[in-house]
Every structure is written in structure tokens, then in C-alpha cells.
Design a protein around this motif. Structure first.
Motif, PDB file in Angstrom:
ATOM      1  N   ALA A  13       0.842  -1.201   0.000  1.00  0.00           N
ATOM      2  CA  ALA A  13       0.000   0.000   0.000  1.00  0.00           C
ATOM      3  C   ALA A  13       0.878   1.252   0.000  1.00  0.00           C
ATOM      4  CB  ALA A  13      -0.907  -0.001   1.228  1.00  0.00           C
ATOM      5  N   PRO A  14       0.404   2.317  -0.625  1.00  0.00           N
ATOM      6  CA  PRO A  14       1.184   3.560  -0.632  1.00  0.00           C
ATOM      7  C   PRO A  14       1.121   4.267   0.717  1.00  0.00           C
ATOM      8  CG  PRO A  14      -0.910   3.879  -1.746  1.00  0.00           C
ATOM      9  CD  PRO A  14      -0.829   2.415  -1.395  1.00  0.00           C
ATOM     10  N   ASP A  15       2.082   5.143   0.947  1.00  0.00           N
ATOM     11  CA  ASP A  15       2.098   6.046   2.110  1.00  0.00           C
ATOM     12  C   ASP A  15       2.100   5.328   3.458  1.00  0.00           C
ATOM     13  OD1 ASP A  15       2.024   8.305   0.385  1.00  0.00           O
ATOM     14  OD2 ASP A  15      -0.149   8.076   0.207  1.00  0.00           O
ATOM     15  N   LEU A  16       2.828   4.232   3.558  1.00  0.00           N
ATOM     16  CA  LEU A  16       2.938   3.537   4.846  1.00  0.00           C
ATOM     17  C   LEU A  16       3.865   4.334   5.761  1.00  0.00           C
ATOM     18  CD1 LEU A  16       3.345  -0.150   3.619  1.00  0.00           C
ATOM     19  CD2 LEU A  16       1.263   1.011   4.400  1.00  0.00           C
ATOM     20  N   ILE A  88       1.079  -6.490  16.975  1.00  0.00           N
ATOM     21  CA  ILE A  88      -0.035  -5.718  16.425  1.00  0.00           C
ATOM     22  C   ILE A  88      -0.021  -5.953  14.920  1.00  0.00           C
ATOM     23  CG2 ILE A  88      -0.990  -3.418  16.024  1.00  0.00           C
ATOM     24  CD1 ILE A  88       0.459  -2.481  18.538  1.00  0.00           C
ATOM     25  N   VAL A  89      -1.186  -6.222  14.351  1.00  0.00           N
ATOM     26  CA  VAL A  89      -1.333  -6.386  12.911  1.00  0.00           C
ATOM     27  C   VAL A  89      -2.279  -5.296  12.435  1.00  0.00           C
ATOM     28  CG1 VAL A  89      -2.095  -7.915  11.061  1.00  0.00           C
ATOM     29  CG2 VAL A  89      -0.970  -8.882  13.090  1.00  0.00           C
ATOM     30  N   ILE A  90      -1.843  -4.520  11.441  1.00  0.00           N
ATOM     31  CA  ILE A  90      -2.655  -3.407  10.930  1.00  0.00           C
ATOM     32  C   ILE A  90      -2.854  -3.588   9.428  1.00  0.00           C
ATOM     33  CG2 ILE A  90      -2.821  -0.902  10.662  1.00  0.00           C
ATOM     34  CD1 ILE A  90      -1.067  -0.625  13.151  1.00  0.00           C
ATOM     35  N   CYS A  91      -4.083  -3.447   8.999  1.00  0.00           N
ATOM     36  CA  CYS A  91      -4.447  -3.604   7.593  1.00  0.00           C
ATOM     37  C   CYS A  91      -4.353  -2.250   6.885  1.00  0.00           C
ATOM     38  CB  CYS A  91      -5.861  -4.171   7.487  1.00  0.00           C
ATOM     39  SG  CYS A  91      -6.403  -4.406   5.790  1.00  0.00           S
ATOM     40  N   ALA A  92      -3.294  -2.070   6.109  1.00  0.00           N
ATOM     41  CA  ALA A  92      -3.011  -0.780   5.469  1.00  0.00           C
ATOM     42  C   ALA A  92      -4.129  -0.287   4.546  1.00  0.00           C
ATOM     43  CB  ALA A  92      -1.678  -0.853   4.729  1.00  0.00           C
ATOM     44  N   PRO A  93      -4.658  -1.114   3.632  1.00  0.00           N
ATOM     45  CA  PRO A  93      -5.729  -0.594   2.770  1.00  0.00           C
ATOM     46  C   PRO A  93      -6.971  -0.172   3.544  1.00  0.00           C
ATOM     47  CG  PRO A  93      -4.833  -2.631   1.861  1.00  0.00           C
ATOM     48  CD  PRO A  93      -4.260  -2.472   3.241  1.00  0.00           C
TER      49      PRO A  93
END
Length: 156
Positions: A13-16, A88-93
Motif C-alpha cells: 500500500a502507498p504512504d505507509l 499488532i497487525v494493521i491492515c493498510a488498505p
């Protein structure tokens, strides 16, 4: 307080957010609750796509859809002393979609979810109304100290 964060970028994903920014958000959370921790701690932040978020949410929460953040606190067995907070798991989209939908800046939403997830690793929850009020007030306070607005106010 010394925190070692393993950041895993499993999304294109962009802008992480960069590792330094993620570390700033975690450290701000830990600073507010420093008495709960030992001198050193470790944690992982894994940034994923919707497929992985969906699979993890289905497996661990029995919910067959992606979610924005999942926290996996480490429960140390008796007699073992490992300074691990958890993952921690983060869903970027999903973070990008929610930020746009809620009229928030992307990094303000990222900061909120990292702080939220870190508080879960520290034992906070929002199952009951009272727990939710405590956790949300901490999130608002930490975000304010970082220069971000209250994430629970609806932007028009």
C-alpha cells in the motif's frame, strides 16, 4: 524505557508510515503507562493487506472479514521472563479507506490505531462501557500530546 519494535511490511500500500514514526507512536503510549512495564520490551507491528487481515480475523476472532487492527498480547508462562509485549497487525488498505471515509488525515488514523493496539498489548480493552471510556480517554490524551485531534469526534 527501551522498546525494540520489529516492523514487518507485508503490504505494498502507498504512504505507509516509516519505522521511526511507528516507534514514536508506540513510545508515546508506553510513556503514558511506563509503570506497567519493565526496563526493556519488544513488540512486532505487522502491516498487512486485506487478505491477511481477513484470514487472521477469521482465525482468531471468528469474523470472516478484514479488520483495521488486531492485537496479540504475549502471555508469559510462569517462571519465564521474556520482555515481549506482543504483536499488532494493521491492515493498510483498510486504514486508508477508513481515514478517507472519516475525513481524517492518513497518519492521524495510523497513529490512533497504533496507540489503540499498543494499549491492548498493555492490557486495556473496550468490551464494557467503562473499559471503553478508560481506553478512549487514554487514546485521546496520547493523540493530543502528539498533536492529533480526538479520533472519536465526527468530522463534517
Amino acid at each position: 524505557m527501551k522498546i525494540m519494535i520489529d516492523v514487518q511490511y507485508a503490504s505494498q500500500a502507498p504512504d505507509l508510515p516509516h519505522r521511526a514514526l511507528l516507534t514514536t507512536w508506540v513510545n508515546s503510549t508506553l510513556k503514558s503507562k511506563e509503570s506497567l512495564l519493565k526496563q526493556k520490551a519488544e513488540m512486532t507491528i505487522r502491516i498487512v493487506n486485506e487478505y491477511e487481515a481477513k484470514q487472521l480475523n477469521k482465525r482468531w476472532r471468528q469474523r470472516p472479514y478484514p479488520t483495521n487492527v488486531l492485537s496479540f498480547p504475549f502471555e508469559c508462562p510462569p517462571g519465564v521472563d521474556i520482555p515481549l509485549l506482543g504483536d499488532i497487525v494493521i491492515c493498510a488498505p483498510l486504514v486508508a479507506h477508513e481515514a478517507a471515509e472519516q475525513h481524517k488525515t492518513l497518519y492521524a488514523h495510523w497513529a490512533h490505531l497504533v496507540i489503540h493496539g499498543t494499549l491492548h498489548l498493555l492490557g486495556y480493552d473496550h468490551i464494557s462501557e467503562q473499559e471503553a471510556q478508560i481506553m478512549e480517554s487514554l487514546e485521546i490524551q496520547i493523540l493530543h500530546e502528539l498533536g492529533y485531534s480526538n479520533p472519536y469526534q465526527i468530522a463534517l
